[in-house]
Design an enzyme around this catalytic site. Structure first.
Site, short mmCIF file in Angstrom:
data_model
loop_
_atom_site.label_atom_id
_atom_site.label_comp_id
_atom_site.label_asym_id
_atom_site.label_seq_id
_atom_site.Cartn_x
_atom_site.Cartn_y
_atom_site.Cartn_z
N GLU A 199 0.84 -1.20 0.00
CA GLU A 199 0.00 0.00 0.00
C GLU A 199 0.88 1.25 0.00
O GLU A 199 1.85 1.31 0.75
CB GLU A 199 -0.92 0.00 1.23
CG GLU A 199 -2.00 1.05 1.15
CD GLU A 199 -3.04 0.91 2.28
OE1 GLU A 199 -4.18 1.33 2.08
OE2 GLU A 199 -2.68 0.37 3.35
N GLU A 230 -6.72 -4.08 11.74
CA GLU A 230 -6.34 -4.82 10.53
C GLU A 230 -7.39 -5.85 10.16
O GLU A 230 -7.66 -6.07 8.98
CB GLU A 230 -4.97 -5.48 10.74
CG GLU A 230 -3.85 -4.54 11.16
CD GLU A 230 -3.68 -3.32 10.26
OE1 GLU A 230 -4.00 -3.42 9.06
OE2 GLU A 230 -3.25 -2.26 10.76
#
Length: 811
Positions: free
Chosen positions: A125, A295
């Site tokens: 990312e 997460e």
């Protein structure tokens, strides 16, 4: 030629032109134990809606060979390979090599100093997969991925999907993983190394945790807690979103030299700094819980349903940050998680939202480089708080109904802001257009005060407020404490809102009680002093936190002195009953003494905090945290001697005491060498470097700066600790040259990817040895920096500007 950043216009054109059917990615890691190279063959099968058209594929690794439908291709040198003459159905094959696995983007090789074992992780990312293999690196081109990995025979290889087929190949093994569900490229992962592994079954899921072998004992200690939190989180989200996590396997991999954590589908990567060799404190355990749940929430917000473009990053990050605190309080033992969020994250968001890089939660994003600059306090803690307000605004039951509809409708696809708003509006029956515009498309923070006129109480906004629901609590004195006698929720839509139902006379009225909205508040002038004295007497962690947040905001805005704020928050610290927020309060009060107080007032504030720490140390449940606080505030030899006596065999506390002794000018050379010799942690050299960083010695400063900022020897997760010890009060003469070196380094701070860029730009920024003229020069320097560095630098510069103002203020 530089590596180009993908623009929104380019991404939209490419998404309209092609559909990716699948990725077949073959990785060869066998060179890594002895060398730096990771070799890759990426085969991408995709269709084109306009045969004959052209586009490009992203590949910033070294391209060894590339073909499209059998025809050779030539890279353009800017991180792209042109794809001319597309057919209706296409097969692209690219062989590439990434040799910068030490400081480059996307993939990292780490060597454990304990035993020389090598570990490798990937992290992609926002668009770093292109540094490893050829791909269409944008979030809306989702496709199944099939990974095949050849690795040394002693290694375990992990990826998104479970149950790989493993073939022996002499000194290597070949791991063939089943297809993933349709994923964005940045949600994929490969982690590899000679891991220590623990597995458990829980509610039909196969759970795994992994770490380097030298951390096996710590992983074994923490495994029960991690598995319990994982089971609780999966159950909570399955119910809340009416969609169980659809894959049986769920792994969590703790990796060396990794920054933070990353939500790869079914295989979350963590910094192994979360596996603490010292016994974790309550706040550290809560942090582990909320990061784990953050997460995990991404499995739904980000993986199953993905933002179409980076302007909707908040659909991932704000929701995950909201959901992790929601789940922590609703499903785990961490029932004060929202108070921890308020004191650890939300107060930072208030400051950011009133500073030079404030931006709407949802804003147009021109390219991915700009997207990297909004992984910030606005997207995360403000975004989470705004979503908590949205749940309050529509009601939790209807909020859950809307979420369930959203996931049912958009699973494995991509969405925009409007898709979510539509689902919640339909579920709640409320028109959310005005809410959306005010909260998500408008920057800034509302500010509220109260007016009393006899028995009439009016909530007054400073300007037109956002539509919101908040609460006002009424408190009366009961001995040495305050007791809540009423709590009234009001829906705000105008500048002035009557508050009915409060007692005619109350000792204290608390705006935003229960912390339901994102807004700063102020006591009225007639009750200001009472408010500061009464904050510690409030009855709950969240009510005390709400008052403390107001005091902190007044300090940062120049409306309260460091002495006032320090006294108030130190009293709250002494009275606090929630173990999990003791540490956040200690951080705030120590920061006031170190960073905000005038030089003449710093010793008294520091002594007051040290005295509270010594008192708190008498409580066995708070002993460790209190002694750590004393290690930051010890005022001299007597405090340090007492601290060492209390530390006993606690190596961590002895390191902390040495840092303070070094700062105070003590000769720590022999103690540091002896402690390094007996510390079993292979990363203990970082602790020794931290001690040297604190010394008011030019030679030590020069060595530490080189190793920290130039050679980048320090693992990214430890940069904050070393940098915090480097920039110490009272050392301005030694530190001033490094303020100049920081400015000189700004053009290179973006190197290594988003996480290192943010880390170095923030923590290397000088806290001392600078003046207001320097702040202005830093702002000018930021203009030429990469977006992620520019925003981080500007935010830090604004914070230090406020500190400089506070250091010259008097009570």
């Amino acid at each position: 030629m530089g590596i180009r950043s993908l623009t929104r216009t380019e991404a939209e054109r490419r998404a309209a032109l092609i559909t990716v059917e699948r990725y077949d990615v073959d990785l060869d890691l066998t060179a890594l134990p002895a060398g730096p190279e990771i070799r890759c063959v990426s085969t991408v099968t995709f269709t084109c809606s306009e045969p004959g058209a052209e586009t490009f594929v992203d590949c910033a690794a070294e391209v060894r060979a590339a073909t499209l439908n059998g025809t050779p291709l030539t890279p353009s040198g800017d991180g792209r390979i042109p794809l001319p003459g597309l057919a209706a159905r296409n097969v692209l094959r690219v062989e590439s090599v990434q040799a910068d696995t030490a400081t480059g983007e996307g993939v990292h090789k780490a060597t454990d100093p304990a035993d020389g074992e090598v570990y490798v992780w990937t992290s992609f990312e926002p668009d770093e997969a292109r540094f490893v293999w050829a791909c269409f690196d944008q979030p809306d081109l989702k496709a199944p991925h099939a990974f095949t990995v050849t690795a040394p025979a002693a290694w375990t290889v992990l990826s998104n999907s479970g149950d790989p087929r493993i073939e022996e190949q002499g000194a290597a093994r070949r791991w063939s993983f089943p297809d993933t569900p349709p994923l964005s490229v940045y949600n994929t992962v490969v982690n590899a190394g000679p891991f220590h592994e623990i597995r458990r079954e829980a509610d039909g899921h196969d759970l795994g945790v992994y770490a380097r072998r030298s951390l096996a004992e710590v992983l074994e200690r923490d495994a029960d807690e991690i598995f319990t939190l994982t089971r609780q989180g999966l159950a909570f989200y399955a119910e809340a979103f009416a969609m169980p996590f659809p894959q049986r396997k769920y792994d969590q991999v703790f990796m060396p030299e990794f920054g933070g954590a990353m939500e790869n589908y079914g295989c979350v990567t963590w910094s192994d700094g979360f596996l603490r060799r010292a016994t974790p404190t309550p706040a550290e355990r809560e942090l582990l819980a909320v990061v784990l749940l953050h997460e995990m929430a991404h499995m739904w917000f980000g993986n199953i349903v993905t933002m179409r473009w980076w302007d909707d990053l908040w659909l991932n990050e704000a929701f995950a940050e909201f959901a992790c605190h929601w789940a922590a309080e609703g499903a785990t033992r961490h029932t004060d998680a929202w108070a921890g969020h308020l004191l650890g994250g939300k107060v930072k968001a208030y400051l950011s939202d009133q500073g030079p890089v404030s931006h709407p939660i949802h804003q147009p994003i021109h390219d991915v480089a700009q997207a990297a600059s909004i992984f910030d306090n606005i997207t995360y803690p403000k975004g989470a708080s705004v979503l908590q307000q949205l749940m309050t605004y529509v009601g939790e039951d209807l909020f859950r109904t809307g979420m369930a509809a959203y996931f049912a409708r958009h699973a494995w696809g991509t969405t925009t802001l409007q898709d979510l708003i539509d689902a919640l509006a339909e579920a709640s029956g409320r028109d959310l257009a005005a809410w959306r515009k005010a909260w998500l498309e408008t920057a800034g923070t509302d500010r509220f005060t109260l007016e009393r006129d006899g028995g009439t109480v009016t909530l007054v906004a400073d300007g037109d407020p956002r539509p919101q629901v908040l609460a006002v609590g009424a408190y009366d004195r009961a001995g040495d404490a305050l007791r809540r006698t009423a709590l009234v929720r009001v829906e705000v839509s105008e500048v002035r809102t009557p508050v009915t139902g409060l007692p005619a006379t109350s000792d204290l009225l608390l705006i935003n009680d229960d912390d339901l909205t994102f807004a700063i508040t102020r006591p009225d002038p007639t009750t200001r002093d009472t408010f500061f004295r009464a904050a510690a007497q409030l009855p709950t962690a969240i009510s005390r936190g709400t008052a403390a947040a107001t005091v902190w905001d007044m300090l940062t805005a120049g409306e309260a002195t460091a002495a006032e704020a320090g006294r108030c928050l130190t009293e709250v610290l002494a009275a606090e009953t929630s173990d999990a927020v003791i540490e956040p309060y200690l951080t705030l009060v120590i920061n006031i003494a170190e960073l905000w107080a005038p030089t003449a007032e710093r010793p008294a504030l520091t002594r007051a905090v040290a005295a509270v720490c010594r008192r708190l140390a008498a409580d066995p449940g708070r002993r460790q945290v209190a002694l750590r606080g004393l290690a930051r505030t010890a005022t001299g030899a007597e405090d340090l001697a007492w601290l060492r006596e209390q530390a006993g065999d606690d190596v961590d506390l002895h390191w902390r005491a040495l840092v303070r002794e070094a700062e105070l000018g003590g000769d720590t050379t022999a103690r540091s060498a002896a402690l390094l010799e007996r510390d079993p942690d292979p990363d203990a050299w970082v602790r020794a470097l931290t001690v040297r960083a604190a010394l008011p010695d030019p030679a030590a400063k020069d060595e530490v700066w080189r190793r920290l900022a130039v050679d980048r020897e320090v693992p990214v997760a430890a940069v904050f600790a070393v940098a915090a010890a480097f920039w110490r009060p009272g050392q301005d003469a030694q530190l001033a040259p490094y303020a100049e070196r920081y400015l000189a380094a700004v053009p290179q701070l973006h190197q290594g990817g988003m996480i290192p860029a943010m880390t170095y730009a923030s923590h290397l920024f000088p806290s001392y040895g600078v003046d207001h003229a320097y702040i202005e020069r830093a702002r000018q320097t930021a203009r030429e920096a990469a977006p992620v560095v520019r925003n981080t630098l500007l935010e830090r510069a604004d914070g230090v500007r406020r500190m400089l103002h506070s250091r010259t203020a008097t009570a």
